[in-house]
Design an enzyme around this catalytic site. Structure first.
Site, PDB file in Angstrom:
ATOM      1  N   GLY A  41       0.803   3.131  -4.568  1.00 42.74           N
ATOM      2  CA  GLY A  41       0.664   4.512  -4.086  1.00 42.74           C
ATOM      3  C   GLY A  41      -0.180   5.449  -4.922  1.00 42.74           C
ATOM      4  O   GLY A  41      -0.742   6.410  -4.406  1.00 42.74           O
ATOM      5  N   ASP A 100       2.731   8.370  -7.347  1.00 45.49           N
ATOM      6  CA  ASP A 100       2.350   9.223  -6.228  1.00 45.49           C
ATOM      7  C   ASP A 100       3.400  10.290  -5.956  1.00 45.49           C
ATOM      8  O   ASP A 100       3.078  11.454  -5.757  1.00 45.49           O
ATOM      9  CB  ASP A 100       2.081   8.378  -4.960  1.00 45.49           C
ATOM     10  CG  ASP A 100       3.192   7.372  -4.643  1.00 45.49           C
ATOM     11  OD1 ASP A 100       4.219   7.343  -5.354  1.00 45.49           O
ATOM     12  OD2 ASP A 100       3.030   6.610  -3.671  1.00 45.49           O
ATOM     13  N   ASP A 103      10.819  10.955  -5.728  1.00 42.38           N
ATOM     14  CA  ASP A 103      11.698  11.141  -4.576  1.00 42.38           C
ATOM     15  C   ASP A 103      13.147  11.124  -5.075  1.00 42.38           C
ATOM     16  O   ASP A 103      13.626  12.117  -5.609  1.00 42.38           O
ATOM     17  CB  ASP A 103      11.372  10.020  -3.582  1.00 42.38           C
ATOM     18  CG  ASP A 103      12.090  10.140  -2.261  1.00 42.38           C
ATOM     19  OD1 ASP A 103      12.320  11.257  -1.801  1.00 42.38           O
ATOM     20  OD2 ASP A 103      12.419   9.093  -1.668  1.00 42.38           O
ATOM     21  N   LYS A 131       9.788  15.667  -4.387  1.00 42.15           N
ATOM     22  CA  LYS A 131      10.757  16.091  -3.364  1.00 42.15           C
ATOM     23  C   LYS A 131      12.091  16.319  -4.064  1.00 42.15           C
ATOM     24  O   LYS A 131      12.952  15.439  -4.072  1.00 42.15           O
ATOM     25  CB  LYS A 131      10.933  14.975  -2.311  1.00 42.15           C
ATOM     26  CG  LYS A 131       9.792  14.856  -1.323  1.00 42.15           C
ATOM     27  CD  LYS A 131      10.193  14.027  -0.101  1.00 42.15           C
ATOM     28  CE  LYS A 131       9.796  12.589  -0.253  1.00 42.15           C
ATOM     29  NZ  LYS A 131       9.903  11.789   0.993  1.00 42.15           N
ATOM     30  N   PHE A 152       8.872  12.730   5.050  1.00 40.70           N
ATOM     31  CA  PHE A 152       8.191  11.510   4.637  1.00 40.70           C
ATOM     32  C   PHE A 152       6.693  11.728   4.801  1.00 40.70           C
ATOM     33  O   PHE A 152       6.218  12.129   5.854  1.00 40.70           O
ATOM     34  CB  PHE A 152       8.660  10.289   5.435  1.00 40.70           C
ATOM     35  CG  PHE A 152       8.296   9.015   4.741  1.00 40.70           C
ATOM     36  CD1 PHE A 152       9.113   8.498   3.743  1.00 40.70           C
ATOM     37  CD2 PHE A 152       7.110   8.359   5.045  1.00 40.70           C
ATOM     38  CE1 PHE A 152       8.755   7.342   3.058  1.00 40.70           C
ATOM     39  CE2 PHE A 152       6.742   7.205   4.368  1.00 40.70           C
ATOM     40  CZ  PHE A 152       7.565   6.688   3.377  1.00 40.70           C
ATOM     41  N   ASP A 159       1.895   5.424   1.541  1.00 42.88           N
ATOM     42  CA  ASP A 159       1.970   4.598   2.743  1.00 42.88           C
ATOM     43  C   ASP A 159       3.279   4.751   3.492  1.00 42.88           C
ATOM     44  O   ASP A 159       4.279   5.209   2.958  1.00 42.88           O
ATOM     45  CB  ASP A 159       1.850   3.119   2.356  1.00 42.88           C
ATOM     46  CG  ASP A 159       3.124   2.624   1.664  1.00 42.88           C
ATOM     47  OD1 ASP A 159       3.526   3.248   0.662  1.00 42.88           O
ATOM     48  OD2 ASP A 159       3.735   1.655   2.152  1.00 42.88           O
ATOM     49  N   ARG A 165      -2.635   4.572   3.939  1.00 39.53           N
ATOM     50  CA  ARG A 165      -3.003   4.912   2.565  1.00 39.53           C
ATOM     51  C   ARG A 165      -4.393   5.540   2.460  1.00 39.53           C
ATOM     52  O   ARG A 165      -4.679   6.279   1.537  1.00 39.53           O
ATOM     53  CB  ARG A 165      -3.019   3.653   1.678  1.00 39.53           C
ATOM     54  CG  ARG A 165      -1.667   3.060   1.399  1.00 39.53           C
ATOM     55  CD  ARG A 165      -1.789   2.050   0.266  1.00 39.53           C
ATOM     56  NE  ARG A 165      -0.655   1.141   0.232  1.00 39.53           N
ATOM     57  CZ  ARG A 165       0.517   1.417  -0.341  1.00 39.53           C
ATOM     58  NH1 ARG A 165       0.703   2.578  -0.921  1.00 39.53           N
ATOM     59  NH2 ARG A 165       1.492   0.545  -0.333  1.00 39.53           N
TER      60      ARG A 165
HETATM   61  P1  IMP Z   1      11.990   7.126  -5.907  1.00 37.18           P
HETATM   62  O1  IMP Z   1      12.373   5.957  -6.756  1.00 37.18           O
HETATM   63  O2  IMP Z   1      12.970   7.367  -4.797  1.00 37.18           O
HETATM   64  O3  IMP Z   1      11.691   8.366  -6.682  1.00 37.18           O
HETATM   65  O4  IMP Z   1      10.740   6.695  -5.091  1.00 37.18           O
HETATM   66  C1  IMP Z   1       9.515   6.639  -5.586  1.00 37.18           C
HETATM   67  C2  IMP Z   1       8.656   5.753  -4.706  1.00 37.18           C
HETATM   68  O5  IMP Z   1       9.076   5.764  -3.345  1.00 37.18           O
HETATM   69  C3  IMP Z   1       7.254   6.270  -4.732  1.00 37.18           C
HETATM   70  O6  IMP Z   1       6.514   5.589  -5.698  1.00 37.18           O
HETATM   71  C4  IMP Z   1       6.761   5.966  -3.344  1.00 37.18           C
HETATM   72  O7  IMP Z   1       6.158   4.706  -3.337  1.00 37.18           O
HETATM   73  C5  IMP Z   1       7.975   5.885  -2.472  1.00 37.18           C
HETATM   74  N1  IMP Z   1       8.133   7.105  -1.648  1.00 37.18           N
HETATM   75  C6  IMP Z   1       9.091   8.048  -1.756  1.00 37.18           C
HETATM   76  N2  IMP Z   1       8.932   9.011  -0.837  1.00 37.18           N
HETATM   77  C7  IMP Z   1       7.840   8.680  -0.141  1.00 37.18           C
HETATM   78  C8  IMP Z   1       7.133   9.320   0.957  1.00 37.18           C
HETATM   79  O8  IMP Z   1       7.483  10.395   1.476  1.00 37.18           O
HETATM   80  N3  IMP Z   1       6.043   8.655   1.402  1.00 37.18           N
HETATM   81  C9  IMP Z   1       5.611   7.478   0.876  1.00 37.18           C
HETATM   82  N4  IMP Z   1       6.212   6.861  -0.141  1.00 37.18           N
HETATM   83  C10 IMP Z   1       7.327   7.460  -0.642  1.00 37.18           C
HETATM   84 MG    MG Z   2       5.138   3.924  -5.011  1.00 37.45          MG
END
Ligand code: IMP
Ligand code: MG
Length: 176
Positions: A41, A100, A103, A131, A152, A159, A165
């Site tokens: 990403g 990227d 979350d 987020k 999202f 992606d 992407r």
């Molecule tokens: P986390 O571990 O939940 O913080 O997620 C991080 C990863 O989830 C990022 O590196 C993204 O690849 C993916 N991700 C989280 N939210 C989104 C989104 O809204 N769109 C695309 N990828 C996301």
């Molecule tokens: Mg990622």
């Protein structure tokens, strides 16, 4: 089922302006030996970010990537798989870890200690998008491009099941 939004959440011009100011914020915070991008990403963001950091590159900041995936073919978080970290020599290095989007935070929360275990002296984190409403792990990024609502998003490297992407702007996926 999801479909692509008809207009961007963040336009090309907004992305470019913010990436430039973010690069200046990072440069003001000191030098990094290695920028570590998380695949897949972050590839577009990293490419733009390093070109907005000419000083860092003059001084020889290295750019490396490794793969971490926590998403399968859905928009929900899953298990974290890491590869390509075996060959990274981080001993005594100042590392800027770039993703990227932040979350739930589970990915960065688990990766930062792994980099420190590999000898990194300093690990700072940088994400294009954040987020905050989705956070589960107790982590904030040191450098954040944009805080966004719980939607999202795709494009600019991000992606949905490996699609979208290459879109040049940040778009949202809407449930239909
Ligand atoms: P986390 O571990 O939940 O913080 O997620 C991080 C990863 O989830 C990022 O590196 C993204 O690849 C993916 N991700 C989280 N939210 C989104 C989104 O809204 N769109 C695309 N990828 C996301
Ligand atoms: Mg990622």
């Amino acid at each position: 089922m999801y479909k692509l939004s008809s207009k961007p959440l963040i336009s090309k011009a907004e992305l470019s302006e913010r990436v430039n100011s973010l690069a200046a914020e990072i440069a003001a915070a000191g030098e990094f030996d290695i920028l570590l991008g998380i695949l897949t990403g972050s590839f577009v963001f990293v490419a733009d970010l390093v070109r907005a950091m000419p000083k860092a590159n003059e001084k020889g900041m290295r750019v490396k990537f490794f793969k971490a995936s926590s998403y399968g073919d859905s928009t929900e978080s899953g298990t974290l798989t890491v590869s390509g970290m075996e060959n990274l020599d981080l001993t005594g290095k100042r590392v800027l870890l770039v993703d990227d989007i932040l979350d739930t935070g589970n990915t960065l929360y688990r990766l930062v200690p792994m980099l420190k275990e590999r000898g990194a002296a300093v690990v700072k984190t940088c994400v294009l998008l954040d987020k905050p409403s989705r956070r589960e792990a107790p982590i904030e990024a040191d450098f954040v491009g944009f805080k966004i609502e719980n939607k999202f998003v795709v494009g600019y490297g991000l992606d949905y099941a490996d699609d979208y992407r290459t879109l040049p702007e940040i778009m949202t996926m809407e449930e239909v």
